[in-house]
Write an enzyme that holds these catalytic residues in place. Structure first.
Site, PDB file in Angstrom:
ATOM      1  N   LYS A   1       9.748  -4.512   8.455  1.00 22.99           N
ATOM      2  CA  LYS A   1       9.907  -4.314   7.017  1.00 22.99           C
ATOM      3  C   LYS A   1      10.706  -5.479   6.453  1.00 22.99           C
ATOM      4  O   LYS A   1      11.755  -5.852   7.018  1.00 22.99           O
ATOM      5  CB  LYS A   1      10.642  -2.999   6.751  1.00 22.99           C
ATOM      6  CG  LYS A   1       9.869  -1.765   7.204  1.00 22.99           C
ATOM      7  CD  LYS A   1       8.657  -1.487   6.333  1.00 22.99           C
ATOM      8  CE  LYS A   1       8.025  -0.146   6.678  1.00 22.99           C
ATOM      9  NZ  LYS A   1       6.840   0.145   5.852  1.00 22.99           N
TER      10      LYS A   1
ATOM     11  N   ASP B   1       5.791  -5.989   6.331  1.00 19.00           N
ATOM     12  CA  ASP B   1       5.439  -5.044   5.268  1.00 19.00           C
ATOM     13  C   ASP B   1       6.554  -5.041   4.232  1.00 19.00           C
ATOM     14  O   ASP B   1       7.706  -4.745   4.550  1.00 19.00           O
ATOM     15  CB  ASP B   1       5.262  -3.641   5.872  1.00 19.00           C
ATOM     16  CG  ASP B   1       4.745  -2.615   4.870  1.00 19.00           C
ATOM     17  OD1 ASP B   1       4.546  -2.965   3.690  1.00 19.00           O
ATOM     18  OD2 ASP B   1       4.527  -1.454   5.281  1.00 19.00           O
TER      19      ASP B   1
ATOM     20  N   GLU C   1       1.962  -7.253   4.182  1.00 15.65           N
ATOM     21  CA  GLU C   1       1.455  -6.002   3.631  1.00 15.65           C
ATOM     22  C   GLU C   1       2.143  -5.683   2.310  1.00 15.65           C
ATOM     23  O   GLU C   1       3.369  -5.720   2.208  1.00 15.65           O
ATOM     24  CB  GLU C   1       1.721  -4.893   4.666  1.00 15.65           C
ATOM     25  CG  GLU C   1       1.091  -3.558   4.353  1.00 15.65           C
ATOM     26  CD  GLU C   1       1.382  -2.524   5.458  1.00 15.65           C
ATOM     27  OE1 GLU C   1       1.671  -2.931   6.612  1.00 15.65           O
ATOM     28  OE2 GLU C   1       1.339  -1.327   5.165  1.00 15.65           O
TER      29      GLU C   1
ATOM     30  N   ASP D   1      -1.836  -1.758   1.095  1.00 12.64           N
ATOM     31  CA  ASP D   1      -1.554  -0.399   1.563  1.00 12.64           C
ATOM     32  C   ASP D   1      -1.517   0.498   0.318  1.00 12.64           C
ATOM     33  O   ASP D   1      -2.547   1.064  -0.074  1.00 12.64           O
ATOM     34  CB  ASP D   1      -0.221  -0.414   2.334  1.00 12.64           C
ATOM     35  CG  ASP D   1       0.301   0.956   2.742  1.00 12.64           C
ATOM     36  OD1 ASP D   1      -0.289   1.970   2.353  1.00 12.64           O
ATOM     37  OD2 ASP D   1       1.330   1.034   3.450  1.00 12.64           O
TER      38      ASP D   1
ATOM     39  N   LYS E   1      -5.044   4.648   5.288  1.00 16.81           N
ATOM     40  CA  LYS E   1      -4.292   5.856   5.654  1.00 16.81           C
ATOM     41  C   LYS E   1      -5.068   7.048   5.124  1.00 16.81           C
ATOM     42  O   LYS E   1      -5.380   7.105   3.927  1.00 16.81           O
ATOM     43  CB  LYS E   1      -2.898   5.848   5.013  1.00 16.81           C
ATOM     44  CG  LYS E   1      -1.940   4.853   5.620  1.00 16.81           C
ATOM     45  CD  LYS E   1      -0.548   5.008   5.039  1.00 16.81           C
ATOM     46  CE  LYS E   1       0.330   3.857   5.510  1.00 16.81           C
ATOM     47  NZ  LYS E   1       1.644   3.863   4.853  1.00 16.81           N
TER      48      LYS E   1
HETATM   49  O1  OSB Z   1       4.358   1.308   4.235  1.00 12.64           O
HETATM   50  O2  OSB Z   1       3.189   1.490   5.990  1.00 12.64           O
HETATM   51  C1  OSB Z   1       4.076   1.910   5.260  1.00 12.64           C
HETATM   52  C2  OSB Z   1       5.755   4.842   6.968  1.00 12.64           C
HETATM   53  C3  OSB Z   1       5.927   5.699   5.910  1.00 12.64           C
HETATM   54  C4  OSB Z   1       5.525   5.324   4.657  1.00 12.64           C
HETATM   55  C5  OSB Z   1       4.959   4.065   4.462  1.00 12.64           C
HETATM   56  C6  OSB Z   1       4.775   3.198   5.519  1.00 12.64           C
HETATM   57  C7  OSB Z   1       5.208   3.593   6.780  1.00 12.64           C
HETATM   58  C8  OSB Z   1       5.085   2.696   7.921  1.00 12.64           C
HETATM   59  C9  OSB Z   1       4.423   3.221   9.171  1.00 12.64           C
HETATM   60  O3  OSB Z   1       5.444   1.561   7.872  1.00 12.64           O
HETATM   61  C10 OSB Z   1       5.347   3.828  10.162  1.00 12.64           C
HETATM   62  C11 OSB Z   1       4.595   4.578  11.232  1.00 12.64           C
HETATM   63  O4  OSB Z   1       4.288   5.759  11.049  1.00 12.64           O
HETATM   64  O5  OSB Z   1       4.314   3.991  12.269  1.00 12.64           O
HETATM   65 MG    MG Z   2       2.858  -0.235   4.293  1.00 15.67          MG
END
Ligand code: OSB
Ligand code: MG
Length: 368
Positions: free
Chosen positions: A163, A188, A213, A238, A262
């Site tokens: 992140k 991300d 991302e 995303d 997702k």
């Molecule tokens: O932005 O991809 C995202 C988890 C919760 C909400 C948004 C995101 C995420 C993650 C994935 O980054 C975490 C996971 O479940 O492996």
């Molecule tokens: Mg994401």
């Protein structure tokens, strides 16, 4: 599909470690586990992946329960269906609320696959027998990130996502690249940047990231198309992709080169598959995103990611990435960097009833 009852279970579990993004911390995960039973006594399972607060999308656990009990379940009671692909059109009379829709739609897919003695991956058209596993590091220090990456690589993960935000980007990624120069790495931003941060984002081209991302606003299409023309790193969307139509626009307008699918965000497996099929046709790679989910949603993700267009390791990790003990048996387990696609009917995992009871907060059964 002769449904006789739908059971809603709200559960709550602490994460092993806080999950940190610039939008806040997730320490405790609430979720909804849905069980749909038919007249033959076969049950299908789905999971509602909205969070307790609307930080990622506008939905919450409470709005999902409202949608399910007051709208979605009554629609199903009044309109019997014979295939799960009919659910999304039925639910389209209700605006958005995609995670609530997906919770029930995914349970219908599991039920359908089980009542046809077929693995869900096959019902969806999956071709893979194993899925490459990726993992997310969501922390606020480079030292912690390095230790976690080291641990995850030992566990076999094939790709790491970190992140980032304007306070944690260039030097953070430099530090990671210093120790892991060849690691398949992506970042991300969860909408942490504005187009005025162009120079900051451009600088990240130095790190040979697989992709960046969702750098810009969660509901943007337009500005990402400007940004993609200015940077070398592929953009992956995303939050901006909530439907097939969103995916169409994003690709058509050059807003991204990759899409994170997702199931919850797009309203179910049917819409997820439509997006996959379109991207596959267009040669746009997709990967399966994660939602810090419990085992039921993990299982649905594995079935979906067995489709041929999922050519990049997604956020598909072991149950033990987040949980001391998951609510399914067996748990999802990464072995040699892969998660095996189950070959038994439906999602191919059983509910761990003892664990569900331990984490259960609230329960309601609707009899048809
Ligand atoms: O932005 O991809 C995202 C988890 C919760 C909400 C948004 C995101 C995420 C993650 C994935 O980054 C975490 C996971 O479940 O492996
Ligand atoms: Mg994401």
């Amino acid at each position: 599909m002769k449904i006789t009852s739908i059971e809603l279970n709200v559960i709550e579990m602490p994460l092993k470690d806080p999950f940190l993004t610039h939008l806040g911390a997730v320490n405790i995960r609430e979720g909804i586990i849905i069980k749909i039973t038919n007249s033959d006594g076969v049950s299908g399972y789905g999971e509602g992946v909205a969070f307790s607060t609307p930080w990622y999308t506008e939905e919450t656990v409470k709005t999902s329960l409202h949608m399910l009990t007051d709208f979605l379940i009554p629609i199903l009671q009044k309109n019997p269906i014979d295939h799960p692909s009919q659910a999304s059109r039925l639910f389209s009379s209700l605006r958005r609320n995609n995670m609530a829709k997906a919770a029930i739609e995914t349970a219908l897919w599991d039920l359908y696959a089980k009542s046809h003695s077929q693995p869900l991956s096959k019902t969806l058209g999956g071709t893979r027998s194993a899925i490459p596993a990726g993992v997310v590091v969501a922390t606020d220090s480079a030292t912690k990130a390095l230790a976690q990456i080291d641990q995850y690589l030992q566990e076999g993960y094939q790709r790491v996502k970190v992140k980032i935000n304007p306070k944690q980007d260039y030097s953070f990624l430099s530090e990671i690249r210093r120790f892991f120069p060849d690691l398949p790495l992506m970042a991300d931003a969860n909408s942490a940047y504005k187009l005025t941060d162009l120079e900051r984002i451009k600088a990240l081209d130095d790190f040979n990231l697989l992709m960046i991302e969702q750098p810009l606003a969660y509901d943007d299409i337009l500005e990402h198309s400007f940004l993609q023309k200015e940077i070398k790193t592929p953009i992956c969307l995303d939050e901006s992709i909530c439907s097939y139509d969103d995916a169409l626009k994003a690709i058509e307008f050059g807003c991204c080169k990759v899409i994170n699918i997702k199931v919850g965000r797009v309203g179910g497996l049917y819409e997820a598959k439509r997006i996959h099929d379109y991207c596959f046709e267009q040669g746009v790679p997709v990967w399966c995103g994660g939602m810090i989910e419990f085992g039921i949603s993990r299982a649905h993700n594995i079935a979906l990611a067995s489709l041929p267009g999922f050519s990049i390791p997604g956020d598909i990790s072991s149950s033990n990435r987040f949980w001391e003990e998951d609510i399914i048996t067996p748990e999802v387990n990464v072995q040699n960097g892969l998660v095996a696609v189950p070959t038994s009917p439906g999602i191919g995992f059983k509910l761990n009833k003892k664990r569900l009871q331990e984490v259960l907060q609230w329960k309601e059964t609707i009899v048809f």
